[in-house]
Design a protein around this motif. Structure first.
Motif, PDB file in Angstrom:
ATOM      1  N   ASP A 125       0.855  -1.177   0.000  1.00 27.62           N
ATOM      2  CA  ASP A 125       0.000   0.000   0.000  1.00 27.62           C
ATOM      3  C   ASP A 125       0.898   1.237   0.000  1.00 27.62           C
ATOM      4  O   ASP A 125       1.827   1.344   0.799  1.00 27.62           O
ATOM      5  N   VAL A 126       0.621   2.188  -0.897  1.00 26.23           N
ATOM      6  CA  VAL A 126       1.480   3.363  -1.050  1.00 26.23           C
ATOM      7  C   VAL A 126       1.524   4.213   0.207  1.00 26.23           C
ATOM      8  O   VAL A 126       2.529   4.879   0.494  1.00 26.23           O
ATOM      9  N   THR A 127       0.456   4.215   0.982  1.00 24.83           N
ATOM     10  CA  THR A 127       0.387   5.067   2.167  1.00 24.83           C
ATOM     11  C   THR A 127       0.923   4.376   3.416  1.00 24.83           C
ATOM     12  O   THR A 127       1.784   4.907   4.113  1.00 24.83           O
ATOM     13  N   THR A 128       0.402   3.171   3.698  1.00 20.19           N
ATOM     14  CA  THR A 128       0.760   2.484   4.943  1.00 20.19           C
ATOM     15  C   THR A 128       2.008   1.621   4.810  1.00 20.19           C
ATOM     16  O   THR A 128       2.577   1.207   5.808  1.00 20.19           O
ATOM     17  N   LYS A 129       2.407   1.337   3.580  1.00 22.65           N
ATOM     18  CA  LYS A 129       3.550   0.458   3.286  1.00 22.65           C
ATOM     19  C   LYS A 129       3.328  -0.974   3.787  1.00 22.65           C
ATOM     20  O   LYS A 129       4.262  -1.753   3.920  1.00 22.65           O
ATOM     21  N   GLU A 130       2.082  -1.313   4.048  1.00 22.95           N
ATOM     22  CA  GLU A 130       1.760  -2.683   4.439  1.00 22.95           C
ATOM     23  C   GLU A 130       1.530  -3.528   3.195  1.00 22.95           C
ATOM     24  O   GLU A 130       1.012  -3.041   2.181  1.00 22.95           O
ATOM     25  N   THR A 131       1.943  -4.779   3.274  1.00 19.30           N
ATOM     26  CA  THR A 131       1.867  -5.647   2.101  1.00 19.30           C
ATOM     27  C   THR A 131       0.418  -5.954   1.740  1.00 19.30           C
ATOM     28  O   THR A 131      -0.467  -6.003   2.590  1.00 19.30           O
ATOM     29  N   ILE A 132       0.191  -6.198   0.440  1.00 17.51           N
ATOM     30  CA  ILE A 132      -1.144  -6.515  -0.072  1.00 17.51           C
ATOM     31  C   ILE A 132      -1.143  -7.975  -0.521  1.00 17.51           C
ATOM     32  O   ILE A 132      -0.390  -8.349  -1.427  1.00 17.51           O
ATOM     33  N   PRO A 133      -1.951  -8.816   0.093  1.00 17.12           N
ATOM     34  CA  PRO A 133      -1.956 -10.246  -0.253  1.00 17.12           C
ATOM     35  C   PRO A 133      -2.728 -10.530  -1.533  1.00 17.12           C
ATOM     36  O   PRO A 133      -3.708  -9.848  -1.853  1.00 17.12           O
ATOM     37  N   PHE A 134      -2.282 -11.527  -2.268  1.00 18.46           N
ATOM     38  CA  PHE A 134      -3.035 -12.079  -3.399  1.00 18.46           C
ATOM     39  C   PHE A 134      -3.288 -11.078  -4.527  1.00 18.46           C
ATOM     40  O   PHE A 134      -4.276 -11.189  -5.261  1.00 18.46           O
ATOM     41  N   ALA A 135      -2.432 -10.071  -4.667  1.00 14.95           N
ATOM     42  CA  ALA A 135      -2.574  -9.154  -5.794  1.00 14.95           C
ATOM     43  C   ALA A 135      -2.315  -9.904  -7.096  1.00 14.95           C
ATOM     44  O   ALA A 135      -1.427 -10.756  -7.181  1.00 14.95           O
ATOM     45  N   ASN A 136      -3.084  -9.603  -8.147  1.00 15.95           N
ATOM     46  CA  ASN A 136      -2.916 -10.251  -9.440  1.00 15.95           C
ATOM     47  C   ASN A 136      -1.852  -9.522 -10.256  1.00 15.95           C
ATOM     48  O   ASN A 136      -1.851  -8.278 -10.330  1.00 15.95           O
ATOM     49  N   VAL A 137      -0.938 -10.302 -10.853  1.00 17.15           N
ATOM     50  CA  VAL A 137       0.180  -9.738 -11.621  1.00 17.15           C
ATOM     51  C   VAL A 137       0.115 -10.309 -13.038  1.00 17.15           C
ATOM     52  O   VAL A 137       0.105 -11.537 -13.219  1.00 17.15           O
ATOM     53  N   PHE A 138       0.068  -9.428 -14.069  1.00 16.57           N
ATOM     54  CA  PHE A 138      -0.018  -9.863 -15.459  1.00 16.57           C
ATOM     55  C   PHE A 138       1.036  -9.137 -16.289  1.00 16.57           C
ATOM     56  O   PHE A 138       1.444  -8.014 -15.957  1.00 16.57           O
ATOM     57  N   PHE A 139       1.462  -9.766 -17.382  1.00 26.80           N
ATOM     58  CA  PHE A 139       2.153  -9.028 -18.431  1.00 26.80           C
ATOM     59  C   PHE A 139       1.081  -8.249 -19.182  1.00 26.80           C
ATOM     60  O   PHE A 139       0.069  -8.828 -19.613  1.00 26.80           O
ATOM     61  N   ASN A 140       1.273  -6.952 -19.291  1.00 29.21           N
ATOM     62  CA  ASN A 140       0.241  -6.070 -19.814  1.00 29.21           C
ATOM     63  C   ASN A 140      -0.231  -6.512 -21.195  1.00 29.21           C
ATOM     64  O   ASN A 140       0.567  -6.818 -22.085  1.00 29.21           O
ATOM     65  N   GLY A 141      -1.561  -6.562 -21.362  1.00 33.86           N
ATOM     66  CA  GLY A 141      -2.151  -6.939 -22.633  1.00 33.86           C
ATOM     67  C   GLY A 141      -2.264  -8.436 -22.836  1.00 33.86           C
ATOM     68  O   GLY A 141      -2.643  -8.893 -23.919  1.00 33.86           O
ATOM     69  N   THR A 142      -1.946  -9.228 -21.806  1.00 33.29           N
ATOM     70  CA  THR A 142      -2.018 -10.691 -21.913  1.00 33.29           C
ATOM     71  C   THR A 142      -2.768 -11.249 -20.703  1.00 33.29           C
ATOM     72  O   THR A 142      -3.073 -10.532 -19.743  1.00 33.29           O
TER      73      THR A 142
ATOM     74  N   ALA B 173      -1.281 -13.895 -19.324  1.00 34.25           N
ATOM     75  CA  ALA B 173      -0.176 -14.586 -18.675  1.00 34.25           C
ATOM     76  C   ALA B 173       0.161 -13.864 -17.388  1.00 34.25           C
ATOM     77  O   ALA B 173       0.473 -12.661 -17.396  1.00 34.25           O
ATOM     78  N   GLY B 174       0.091 -14.554 -16.284  1.00 33.14           N
ATOM     79  CA  GLY B 174       0.364 -13.883 -15.028  1.00 33.14           C
ATOM     80  C   GLY B 174       0.425 -14.829 -13.858  1.00 33.14           C
ATOM     81  O   GLY B 174       0.452 -16.053 -14.004  1.00 33.14           O
ATOM     82  N   THR B 175       0.453 -14.228 -12.677  1.00 32.77           N
ATOM     83  CA  THR B 175       0.534 -14.993 -11.446  1.00 32.77           C
ATOM     84  C   THR B 175      -0.200 -14.203 -10.367  1.00 32.77           C
ATOM     85  O   THR B 175      -0.844 -13.183 -10.640  1.00 32.77           O
ATOM     86  N   GLN B 176      -0.084 -14.659  -9.139  1.00 33.22           N
ATOM     87  CA  GLN B 176      -0.718 -13.990  -8.019  1.00 33.22           C
ATOM     88  C   GLN B 176       0.262 -13.927  -6.868  1.00 33.22           C
ATOM     89  O   GLN B 176       0.981 -14.902  -6.584  1.00 33.22           O
ATOM     90  N   ALA B 177       0.319 -12.784  -6.199  1.00 31.10           N
ATOM     91  CA  ALA B 177       1.175 -12.659  -5.024  1.00 31.10           C
ATOM     92  C   ALA B 177       0.677 -13.576  -3.919  1.00 31.10           C
ATOM     93  O   ALA B 177      -0.505 -13.933  -3.879  1.00 31.10           O
ATOM     94  N   ASN B 178       1.571 -13.955  -3.009  1.00 35.62           N
ATOM     95  CA  ASN B 178       1.156 -14.816  -1.913  1.00 35.62           C
ATOM     96  C   ASN B 178       0.576 -13.980  -0.779  1.00 35.62           C
ATOM     97  O   ASN B 178       0.347 -12.773  -0.921  1.00 35.62           O
ATOM     98  N   ILE B 179       0.366 -14.604   0.352  1.00 37.02           N
ATOM     99  CA  ILE B 179      -0.275 -13.924   1.478  1.00 37.02           C
ATOM    100  C   ILE B 179       0.552 -12.749   1.981  1.00 37.02           C
ATOM    101  O   ILE B 179       0.039 -11.791   2.550  1.00 37.02           O
TER     102      ILE B 179
END
Length: 848
Positions: free
Chosen positions: A32-49, A51-57
């Protein structure tokens, strides 16, 4: 060598060209940009595809590619603005991604961000959502509908996996190459699998809520069968059904491989799970919310996974993806995956359309070959709340469409399967048949049966069990025994059993002879039994010893604690009739003449002072047994029931007949028992037995209830492990046995210790009873036998007083995955001679 194998796997997965391509590897953490606390399970993709993964807890992710055009990553998480990050192509890099909360989702910022120390159920929208799912789950269950009918297709396969080329090319498997199948290495751990089992089943199912009734009509069954001389194919089928039960996501507990897992939508689930809203799916009707969850404690019997919940006010589960943590306190399981899919009917009720359960078993959780079991169930033709004809419910709960004719040919299955089946899977049927024509395989099965069951098949006659060939005790000294019994290869109607034994100390021959006639042309040892048998046995027995699943002269039970010199020489003449029914109700009739003679430190002395050399009784007995929904594996010597939630009832009445066949006493003996396992979700399970007996009549102590004692070093669940043989007798009693396993519920939460995967066990045993004055030799001298004494004059046998006999234990199980060790404490009657207040007992128990 390992690098070479992994190199081959890498090439097979990604191709030769990808090895030489530049590889982009990006790892990092999402905050999180403000609290700097980690965000669980965020989705990560190569833009326009896609193909991706998911962050862990912890918000940590890793993603890679060999495509030089993928130079932008897109980060998506509900409640946050989409973030695009440019990356360096062809390099390994680590980044920190700061996501900005969306203005319209400020309320969710506090609860959707992840910080282990601050996770809370309070004001958490994910928890609010799951509570809505829980509140509506009864509305979404099939069992809440008035009537339901559907067709169901089940397919179960079992394969040996992670097989290396070295293993496959071993000369031992020279004749078995046709069995190996090449598989996708991304799905299995190795290049080859070896399919060993397949079964299919097609049924029509009917359910009515009121009055409650279930009906299953079996349309077809198909199973890869092994040689019936060595394998109980029906028992194997029952075993797999017990391990791979139907999965009801709406139930509080889901039973898999004989363990209860707490459902993520159980009433108490928010106490044991953490939930996060990780995505919304808007291109569906209705809209779905992706709800990710994971176990608060990694060792408990809990799932990790995702639920896809409808946002139409029904809060129904549209899809479920479940797995388990690699650190779960579960034996021999490398991984587990469950996929459930639901389809809506015309009334917008979501019915299960397909379920798939896959479990990867292995001795070593990290490497080495193992086994993979897959069960796929497909559902079709749902009819909801439509009248069902009464004729559906007037027959047995499980029937076949064509009685005794459910084994169908391939043509039937091609037309009626509700799911696809690969040619490799179909080949299992043929391969198993071919396998049994190979001499080396038949030899392996023969010796394997000898090792496990203890019997050697000699063609029409089974010799054994081999663990009784040698044993010893204080009276007989070294004892040798040899025997066996006939099989269906000799006759399907007549069965004979015999053994011959000799004690080198008492120099006496013991033997057993029996002949039986089967009315159903089946082995008298298999279900359902229906036979009449006559037998004679001359042998020894320890009074008060009742062993579970083993022969009394087993060599391993020859080692005993304390004074162990009381023995009986018995002559048994028996005529018995047994009838079992398919619903697991059975009854038996028995006529028995029993002559017993004391030996060793045991003697019978009448109240007059005269010693009695033998005691004879004649009795007629009638017994009833009911075990609803009982399943078991049929061994050669006995059958082993698979414990489930259903009780087992036993009731027996015996009538003593004086002056009939030499009987010396009239009496009535009524006894019964109830056994049941209680599942307590995350707190484990309890095995409970209630039993009791009342004997009417004036009798000497050898004919009363001699309570089950145990002077071996093996822990026995339904015996008193610190009671001596013949220490207590009663003419009326009630006993309670409670043995509880916590399945590691507490130990899973202790640092360092939790890695040992130990499980806690406790037990309590209470025995209430006594003797009426007429049967107590200390209170009457008319017609009773004196209790035997030690050399110092102290009594070896006693009656229970006002206080019950109490015994308890605490234990650790799952030691080396197979061993249970109990510290047992005897709580009272400690003034008796030759007793121990404490003891350590062990038990070998294979369990998942």
């Amino acid at each position: 060598m390992f690098k070479y194998i992994w190199g081959i796997l890498f090439l097979s997965l990604f191709g030769i060209n990808s090895v030489f391509a530049q590889k982009t590897i990006v790892s990092g953490v999402v905050k999180d940009v403000t609290t700097k606390e980690t965000i669980p399970f965020a989705n990560v993709f190569f833009n326009g595809t896609q193909a991706g993964t998911q962050a862990n807890i912890d918000g940590v992710f890793t993603i890679s590619t060999t495509n030089a055009q993928y130079n932008i990553l897109k980060f998506v998480y509900m409640g946050y603005e989409t973030k695009l990050v440019t990356i360096a192509v062809g390099k390994t890099q680590r980044i920190e991604v700061l996501m900005t909360p969306s203005a319209k989702a400020l309320k969710e910022i506090v609860v959707t961000k992840k910080n282990k120390a601050k996770y809370s159920n309070k004001e958490n929208p994910a928890v609010e959502l799951i509570r809505n799912v829980i509140a509506h789950k009864d509305d979404n269950r099939v069992k809440e509908l008035n009537t339901v009918s559907y067709r169901k297709y089940e397919k179960m396969t079992f394969s040996m996996d992670n097989i290396s080329d070295k293993f496959r090319n071993n000369r031992l498997f020279k004749n078995y190459q046709f069995l190996f199948q090449e598989q996708d290495t991304s799905k299995f751990g190795g290049k080859y699998i070896l399919p060993v089992y397949i079964e299919e089943r097609l049924t029509d199912n009917f359910y009515r809520k009121n009055p409650n009734f279930n009906k299953i009509i079996v349309l077809g069954e198909k199973q890869a069968e092994f040689d019936k001389r060595y394998v109980d194919n029906k028992g194997l089928q029952n075993y797999f059904k017990r391990m791979y039960e139907d999965i009801d996501i709406y139930a509080n507990n889901i039973s898999i491989i004989s363990n209860d897992f707490l459902s993520p939508i159980a009433a108490s689930a928010p106490t044991f799970y953490k939930y996060f809203i990780t995505d919304t799916i808007k291109n569906t009707e209705p809209k779905l919310v992706e709800l990710s969850f994971f176990a608060r404690n990694k060792g408990d019997m809990l799932f990790n996974g995702k639920l896809y919940v409808t946002l139409d006010g029904k809060y129904a589960v549209k899809r479920a993806r479940l797995s388990v943590n690699k650190d779960i306190n579960l034996n021999f399981v490398r991984g587990m995956n469950i996929d459930l899919d639901f389809d809506a009917d015309e009334n917008r009720h979501y019915n299960l359309s397909k379920s798939h359960l896959s479990v990867d078993f292995g001795i070593n959780k990290e490497k080495g070959f193992g086994f993979v079991g897959d069960r796929t169930v497909s559902y079709k033709d749902y009819a909801i709340n439509r009248p069902l004809p009464d004729s559906v419910f007037i027959e047995e709960k499980v029937t076949s469409a064509e009685p005794k004719q459910v084994l169908k040919g391939e043509g039937f299955w091609e037309q009626n399967r509700l799911d696809t089946i690969s040619s490799n899977q179909l080949s299992i049927y043929k391969n198993i048949d071919s396998l049994q024509n190979i001499r080396s395989f038949r030899r392996t099965m023969k010796y394997g049966t000898l090792l496990i069951a203890g019997y050697q098949n000699l063609g029409g006659y089974d010799m054994g069990p081999f663990n009784t060939f040698y044993s010893f005790n204080n009276v007989e000294g070294f004892r040798l025994r040899v025997g066996g019994r006939t099989t269906t290869e000799l006759s399907k109607k007549w069965y004979f059993e015999n053994y011959l034994a000799y004690g080198f100390n008492d120099q006496k021959i013991k033997y057993y002879l029996s002949g039986a006639y089967a009315f159903n042309n089946k082995s008298i040892y298999t279900f359902p039994q229906h036979f009449i048998r006559a037998s004679f046995q001359r042998d020894t027995k320890i009074p008060g010893q009742e062993l579970q699943f083993v022969q009394e002269d087993n060599i391993l039970l020859s080692f005993k604690r304390g004074v162990n010199d009381m023995l009986l020489y018995n002559d048994f003449y028996k005529l018995e009739y047994i009838k079992e029914f398919e619903n697991h109700f059975s009854y038996g009739l028995q006529l028995k003449k029993w002559t017993q003679s004391p030996a060793g430190g045991l003697y019978y002395q009448a109240s007059s002072g005269d010693f009695v050399s033998k005691l004879t009784t004649s009795e007629v007995a009638f017994n009833l047994r009911y075990a609803p929904n009982e399943k078991f594996y049929q061994g050669r010597a006995y059958r082993t029931s698979f414990v489930n939630k259903y009780p087992i009832f036993n009731l027996r009445y015996s009538l003593g007949l004086k002056d009939v066949l030499g009987g010396e006493y009239n009496y009535h003996n009524l006894n019964g028992s109830i056994d049941k396992r209680f599942y307590l979700s995350q707190l484990g399970y309890s095995d409970v037995r209630l039993e009791g007996s009342y004997i009417f009549g004036k009798l000497p102590f050898p004919l009363l209830s001699i309570h089950r004692a145990n002077q071996t070093y093996a822990y026995q669940v339904y015996s008193y492990n610190l009671m001596n043989f013949l220490e207590f007798v009663s003419d009326h009693y009630a006993g309670v046995f409670v043995d509880h396993s916590f399945n590691g519920f507490f130990l899973n939460k202790i640092p360092l210790i939790k890695h040992l995967k130990l499980r806690e066990a406790v037990s309590i045993k209470a025995l209430f009873g006594g003797l009426r004055d007429e049967n107590n030799p200390n209170l009457t001298s008319d017609g009773t036998y004196k209790f035997p004494l030690f050399d110092n004059g102290q009594s070896r046998t006693n009656s229970l007083g006002k206080a019950p006999y109490l015994e308890g234990s605490v234990g650790l199980s799952n030691i080396f995955k197979v061993l249970r060790v109990d510290l047992v404490k005897r709580i009272n009657y400690l003034d008796h001679p030759e007793v121990s207040e404490w003891g350590i007992r062990t038990r070998i128990k294979f369990d998942f």
